[in-house]
Design an enzyme around this catalytic site. Sequence first.
Site, short mmCIF file in Angstrom:
data_model
loop_
_atom_site.label_atom_id
_atom_site.label_comp_id
_atom_site.label_asym_id
_atom_site.label_seq_id
_atom_site.Cartn_x
_atom_site.Cartn_y
_atom_site.Cartn_z
CG ASP A 82 36.60 -59.14 8.64
OD1 ASP A 82 35.92 -60.07 8.57
OD2 ASP A 82 37.59 -58.85 8.56
CE1 TYR A 84 30.74 -59.24 1.34
CE2 TYR A 84 32.18 -58.39 -0.61
CZ TYR A 84 30.92 -58.16 -0.47
OH TYR A 84 29.28 -57.36 -0.35
CG PHE A 95 30.27 -52.68 0.88
CD1 PHE A 95 28.98 -52.34 1.61
CD2 PHE A 95 31.02 -51.37 1.34
CE1 PHE A 95 28.81 -52.29 2.42
CE2 PHE A 95 30.45 -50.95 2.59
CZ PHE A 95 29.67 -51.09 3.14
CG HIS A 208 26.57 -52.18 8.09
ND1 HIS A 208 26.21 -52.96 6.64
CD2 HIS A 208 27.95 -51.24 7.77
CE1 HIS A 208 27.33 -53.70 5.94
NE2 HIS A 208 28.26 -52.51 6.52
#
Length: 252
Positions: A82, A84, A95, A208
């Site tokens: 998703d 930010y 990222f 993660h």
Amino acid sequence: MTLFPEELAASQLQTADPSAWPQAPGWRPVVEQFFQSQTGGDLLTFLQQRLEAGAVIFPPQPLKALECTPPESVRVVILGQDPYHGRGQAEGLAFSVAPGQPLPPSLRNVFKEMQRDLGLPFPAMPHPGGSLLSWANSGVLLLNSCLTVEEGQANSHQGRGWEVLTDALIAQVSTSPQPVVFMLWGAFAQSKRVLIDENRHCVLTANHPSPLSALRGPAPFFGCAHFSQAQKWLLTHGFPHFRWPAPALSAA
């Protein structure tokens, strides 16, 4: 980080017209087929309705990853979930945060592992900070599964149709002629493994990089050495010149 009004406008989605979202030509058949489908049309209607309702949606260019990394240039795929959802953060690359933004915890851990694995310097702040634009320009497809989000509402556009498109894009990379390294961090990214032909591509998995899971077993992110493994695998599969750009040089 305080943004001026014109910077605020530039940091958010302005239109639900996909013709205003640049992409490399090689992705266009899959993208156009999606937006001509019922699911794609419903997604665009939803985005238009949310914009008309005054919703602030990020990023400004949902297809930025496809603009920066043409399919024929893909050497590595890193999957996110998703964008930010803070103002000024999302730039359309998984990222990655826009230059000058504080480093999110997960990205900070990515840089720590890169520093440990390759000896590359930690990024200079405030610029270039956490922008991974040079990764994208070097053949790293930084693809989120969902490509838009509303301000302050994580996962707010999940299940609206983006996942159909991004799954199709992963499948396109999997069927491409050149070998690719897929770096799947966390359970969500690893759920996309079924879309990848592992007879031809390299799949690297780890937890993660978030602080909650980076040290957790059985596959901690810290120490996974994915960056060096990717370089070595590409070296032996016909791409000897692939190198990870130093984070300190990662902004255009």
